[in-house]
Design a protein around this motif. Structure first.
Motif, short mmCIF file in Angstrom:
data_model
loop_
_atom_site.label_atom_id
_atom_site.label_comp_id
_atom_site.label_asym_id
_atom_site.label_seq_id
_atom_site.Cartn_x
_atom_site.Cartn_y
_atom_site.Cartn_z
N LEU A 30 73.42 -0.18 30.60
CA LEU A 30 72.63 -0.31 29.37
C LEU A 30 71.16 -0.04 29.71
O LEU A 30 70.50 -0.87 30.34
N MET A 31 70.68 1.12 29.31
CA MET A 31 69.29 1.50 29.56
C MET A 31 68.47 1.21 28.31
O MET A 31 68.71 1.78 27.25
N ILE A 32 67.49 0.30 28.43
CA ILE A 32 66.72 -0.18 27.29
C ILE A 32 65.33 0.46 27.30
O ILE A 32 64.64 0.45 28.32
N GLN A 33 64.95 1.04 26.15
CA GLN A 33 63.65 1.68 26.03
C GLN A 33 63.04 1.37 24.66
O GLN A 33 63.76 1.01 23.73
N ASP A 34 61.74 1.52 24.56
CA ASP A 34 61.08 1.44 23.26
C ASP A 34 60.41 2.78 22.97
O ASP A 34 59.80 3.39 23.85
N LYS A 35 60.58 3.25 21.74
CA LYS A 35 60.02 4.54 21.35
C LYS A 35 59.50 4.44 19.91
O LYS A 35 59.88 3.53 19.17
N THR A 36 58.66 5.39 19.55
CA THR A 36 58.19 5.53 18.17
C THR A 36 58.54 6.94 17.71
O THR A 36 58.36 7.90 18.47
N PHE A 37 59.04 7.04 16.48
CA PHE A 37 59.47 8.33 15.95
C PHE A 37 58.57 8.77 14.80
O PHE A 37 58.10 7.94 14.02
N LYS A 38 58.38 10.08 14.69
CA LYS A 38 57.71 10.65 13.52
C LYS A 38 58.71 10.74 12.38
O LYS A 38 59.91 10.51 12.55
N GLU A 39 58.24 11.10 11.19
CA GLU A 39 59.12 11.17 10.02
C GLU A 39 60.22 12.20 10.19
O GLU A 39 61.30 12.07 9.63
N ASP A 40 59.97 13.25 10.99
CA ASP A 40 61.00 14.28 11.18
C ASP A 40 61.97 13.93 12.31
O ASP A 40 62.84 14.72 12.66
N GLY A 41 61.83 12.75 12.88
CA GLY A 41 62.74 12.30 13.93
C GLY A 41 62.30 12.65 15.33
O GLY A 41 62.93 12.23 16.30
N SER A 42 61.22 13.40 15.50
CA SER A 42 60.72 13.73 16.83
C SER A 42 59.95 12.54 17.40
O SER A 42 59.51 11.65 16.68
N LEU A 43 59.79 12.55 18.72
CA LEU A 43 59.11 11.44 19.39
C LEU A 43 57.60 11.51 19.16
O LEU A 43 56.99 12.57 19.23
N TYR A 44 57.03 10.35 18.90
CA TYR A 44 55.58 10.22 18.81
C TYR A 44 55.06 9.60 20.10
O TYR A 44 55.62 8.62 20.60
N TYR A 45 54.00 10.16 20.64
CA TYR A 45 53.31 9.57 21.78
C TYR A 45 51.82 9.81 21.59
O TYR A 45 51.41 10.95 21.33
N PRO A 46 50.99 8.79 21.69
CA PRO A 46 49.55 8.96 21.40
C PRO A 46 48.84 9.82 22.43
O PRO A 46 49.16 9.78 23.62
N GLU A 47 47.89 10.60 21.96
CA GLU A 47 47.08 11.42 22.85
C GLU A 47 45.84 10.68 23.34
O GLU A 47 45.25 11.05 24.35
N GLN A 48 45.44 9.66 22.59
CA GLN A 48 44.27 8.89 22.94
C GLN A 48 44.61 7.40 22.85
O GLN A 48 45.51 7.01 22.10
N PRO A 49 43.95 6.56 23.62
CA PRO A 49 44.17 5.11 23.48
C PRO A 49 43.71 4.62 22.11
O PRO A 49 43.01 5.33 21.38
N GLU A 50 44.12 3.41 21.74
CA GLU A 50 43.75 2.86 20.43
C GLU A 50 42.24 2.81 20.25
O GLU A 50 41.72 3.00 19.15
#
Length: 199
Positions: A30-50
């Motif tokens: 069981l490999m556990i991960q956290d991710k955020t998705f865009k509306e089209d289902g692709s992965l979101y990853y921030p380019e800049q810190p908050e």
């Protein structure tokens, strides 16, 4: 790793094979991960810190917490199991999120090894904390739980240990549904044992 380049590499030896641990289809990674998705289902990853630094452009951020939990690439999945013992190989493959895992049934995890190898005897624990890249080897006993649904939860704050508590999306990991019948040979063996015990 966030894009999916993570997985298991299991090494066994002859001693492990003699321990009669659940194996085959009863041993499940069981490999556990956290991710955020865009509306089209692709992965979101921030380019800049908050809080971006003026004049500094980064290619990655050092710490990211997704808003959705995945197990083996599926969002909040369920696994149908038989009412028997299973061995689970747990891996935290998240970027920065810790997990403090529990079962909502209150039952115990039975770790069968630690960093030093196999444990001399089983010790039940109610929770397991995994940092990124950490793993755990546990047994969960679903015996006598036929028809039940058991949810694995997470209550570790992010960032750990003094960050925000998980919400309804990051506090649920997966569900076990004890809905599969035992194989006929196991049921027959159980009846035989019961008859002998009654005598």
């Amino acid at each position: 790793m966030y894009a999916g380049l993570a997985g298991f590499y299991l090494i066994r030896d002859h001693r492990e094979r003699r321990l009669n641990l659940p194996s085959g289809k009863y041993e499940i990674p069981l490999m556990i991960q956290d991710k955020t998705f865009k509306e089209d289902g692709s992965l979101y990853y921030p380019e800049q810190p908050e809080k971006p630094v003026p004049g500094l452009e980064t290619s990655i951020v050092p710490e990211f917490f997704g808003n959705t939990i995945l197990v083996n690439g599926k969002v909040w999945p369920y696994l149908k199991v038989e009412p028997r013992k299973y061995r689970f190989r747990l891996l935290n493959a998240s970027n920065a999120r810790f997990y403090r895992l529990k079962l909502d049934s209150g039952q115990l995890f039975l770790p069968d090894r630690d960093d030093g190898g196999f444990m001399p005897h089983p010790i039940g624990v109610r929770e397991i904390t995994l940092a990124p890249a950490e793993r755990a080897d546990v047994i969960i006993d679903f015996t006598n739980l036929a028809g039940k649904k058991i949810t694995m939860t997470n209550d570790a704050p992010a960032p750990f240990p003094a960050g925000d508590p998980p919400d309804e999306h990051t506090g649920t990991v997966m569900q076990f549904r004890v809905s599969l019948p035992l194989p006929a040979w196991i049921r027959a063996r159980s009846r035989l044992f019961y008859c002998r015990f009654r005598k």
